[in-house]
Design a protein around this motif. Structure first.
Motif, mmCIF file in Angstrom:
data_model
loop_
_atom_site.group_PDB
_atom_site.id
_atom_site.type_symbol
_atom_site.label_atom_id
_atom_site.label_comp_id
_atom_site.label_asym_id
_atom_site.label_seq_id
_atom_site.Cartn_x
_atom_site.Cartn_y
_atom_site.Cartn_z
ATOM 1 N N ASN A 103 0.802 -1.229 0.000
ATOM 2 C CA ASN A 103 0.000 0.000 0.000
ATOM 3 C C ASN A 103 0.832 1.274 0.000
ATOM 4 N N HIS A 157 -17.257 -0.812 -9.977
ATOM 5 C CA HIS A 157 -17.996 -1.089 -8.742
ATOM 6 C C HIS A 157 -19.444 -1.447 -9.055
ATOM 7 N N ARG A 200 -15.566 -5.383 -4.523
ATOM 8 C CA ARG A 200 -14.417 -6.241 -4.801
ATOM 9 C C ARG A 200 -13.221 -5.344 -5.088
ATOM 10 N N TRP A 201 -12.710 -4.758 -4.016
ATOM 11 C CA TRP A 201 -11.724 -3.703 -4.172
ATOM 12 C C TRP A 201 -10.455 -4.169 -4.861
ATOM 13 N N SER A 202 -10.008 -5.338 -4.490
ATOM 14 C CA SER A 202 -8.757 -5.814 -5.084
ATOM 15 C C SER A 202 -8.940 -6.097 -6.569
ATOM 16 N N LYS A 203 -10.110 -6.583 -6.909
ATOM 17 C CA LYS A 203 -10.389 -6.847 -8.320
ATOM 18 C C LYS A 203 -10.449 -5.533 -9.105
ATOM 19 N N ALA A 246 -8.988 -2.838 -8.236
ATOM 20 C CA ALA A 246 -7.641 -2.254 -8.234
ATOM 21 C C ALA A 246 -6.760 -2.829 -9.342
ATOM 22 N N GLN A 247 -7.077 -4.035 -9.763
ATOM 23 C CA GLN A 247 -6.280 -4.642 -10.828
ATOM 24 C C GLN A 247 -6.346 -3.829 -12.118
ATOM 25 N N THR A 256 -4.038 1.032 -5.034
ATOM 26 C CA THR A 256 -4.247 -0.130 -4.181
ATOM 27 C C THR A 256 -5.721 -0.296 -3.851
ATOM 28 N N ASP A 257 -6.042 -1.517 -3.464
ATOM 29 C CA ASP A 257 -7.427 -1.765 -3.074
ATOM 30 C C ASP A 257 -7.821 -0.870 -1.905
ATOM 31 N N ASN A 258 -6.856 -0.653 -1.028
ATOM 32 C CA ASN A 258 -7.121 0.196 0.136
ATOM 33 C C ASN A 258 -7.470 1.621 -0.288
ATOM 34 N N LYS A 287 -10.877 1.648 -1.883
ATOM 35 C CA LYS A 287 -11.870 1.475 -0.819
ATOM 36 C C LYS A 287 -12.072 2.786 -0.057
#
Length: 316
Positions: A67, A90, A96-99, A101-102, A108-110, A113
């Motif tokens: 992060n 979304h 599905r934050w990590s998805k 973020a890809q 980052t997913d964080n 989010k």
DNA sequence: AATAGCCCCAACCGCCTACAA
DNA sequence: GTTGTAGGCGGTTGGGGCTAT
């Protein structure tokens, strides 16, 4: 916020050498972590935590690296393109934050989010709607995303590395391409100016902007900062098309007008005057206007301009 | 200038899944 | 099949910084 300057958490006063540290990372810890990963690479975080000399959990080390310390982590505000992607993805995948973020390199997913919670959910709270509600989805699709699109289109040239690098991004919007003067091309074929590549499709921003410019009543006066959205009424609005791309780009809807202020593409500017053109809201009944996600493109949205009053009447 | 309240985000927590023993 | 461990994910929180009064 500089985490390096933060004091340690409450355990610091009684901190034992053998205890794990918590709280903000210090510069020394960051340096240790970076050096260790430079030598041994990422992964095996618990082992890393032990061998590096860091009195942190493997989880904490992983989080700090992914992060914050990882070289390709992008800092700073999210661009309109990134915001648009987040909103769109979304709507497809939910939290599905990590998805998500890809599809946003360097984010980052964080971070995504946090963006959702601090910006998007804040607006939902102000509007007194649930972020998962149809009303709020409509607001995003019919107001916020068009604003972002306009913002993107309004910038000198659109050559978003993000979108070009992620041809799968915005895939849900593929349908739109059928209604555009689009040509498939590999990223290397993308012109430098005025083109947006999504799912291997070139979208011509000049024509998008032209259509917007030709849209009736599309002036900044359409949305004023003085009057907030009336959510009780908003909730009665039939669902608008799933994608703002449709509303903006579809020739059938060229008469419609989303009114975008170049300087306030964020959702903070969601306000409506008495008369609003909300393409896709229109219809003589909810049934007329509601179109399922799977087939909205085949439906007729050429319903012209409606004032909010007309919309309410049409619903009554 | 002081202060209260809000905002933002780094970091933590708990849960889940994958996988090896 | 069971257990233990590691890694990943989404939800939540704490506190520094910012802003309004």
């Amino acid at each position: 916020m500089s985490s390096n300057t933060k004091s340690l958490s409450s355990t610091s006063c009684s901190e034992d050498e053998s205890e794990l540290r918590r709280g903000p990372w210090t510069l020394e810890e960051d340096t240790l972590l970076i050096q260790y990963i430079a030598r041994h690479g990422e992964g095996r975080w618990n082992l890393l935590a032990k061998r590096s000399g860091l009195r942190r959990t493997g989880k904490s080390c992983r989080l700090r690296w992914l992060n914050y310390l990882k070289p390709d982590v992008k800092r700073g505000n999210l661009s309109p393109e990134e915001q648009l992607l987040i909103l769109d993805l979304h709507s497809k995948w939910g939290n599905r934050w990590s998805k998500i973020a890809q599809y946003l390199p360097g984010r980052t997913d964080n971070e995504i989010k946090n963006y959702w919670r601090t910006r998007v959910q804040k607006q939902a709270r102000h509007l007194k709607v649930d972020t998962n509600s149809t009303e709020f989805q409509n607001i995003i699709r019919c107001f916020w995303m068009p604003r972002l699109l306009q913002k993107i289109g309004g910038e000198s040239s659109f050559s978003s590395p993000m979108l070009i690098q992620n041809p799968m991004a915005l895939q849900p919007l593929d349908n739109v391409s059928q209604h555009l003067t689009a040509a498939t091309a590999s990223p290397s074929q993308i012109p430098g100016q005025g083109a947006l590549n999504m799912s291997g499709t070139i979208y011509n921003w000049d024509s998008i902007q032209k259509q917007n410019a030709e849209s009736e009543f599309c002036t900044s006066s359409c949305i004023l900062p003085s009057e907030p959205i009336d959510m009780p009424k908003m909730s009665q609005i039939p669902e608008c098309p799933p994608s703002p791309f449709h509303a903006i780009l579809n020739n059938d809807n060229a008469k419609g007008g989303f009114c975008v202020d170049d300087n306030s593409y964020d959702i903070e500017a969601f306000n409506l005057q008495g008369s609003v053109s909300a393409q896709g809201f229109a219809g003589n009944s909810a049934g007329d206007c509601y179109v399922a996600e799977s087939n909205w493109l085949d439906s007729d949205f050429s319903c012209g301009m409606w004032s909010m009053d007309e919309l309410w009447q049409s619903r009554s």
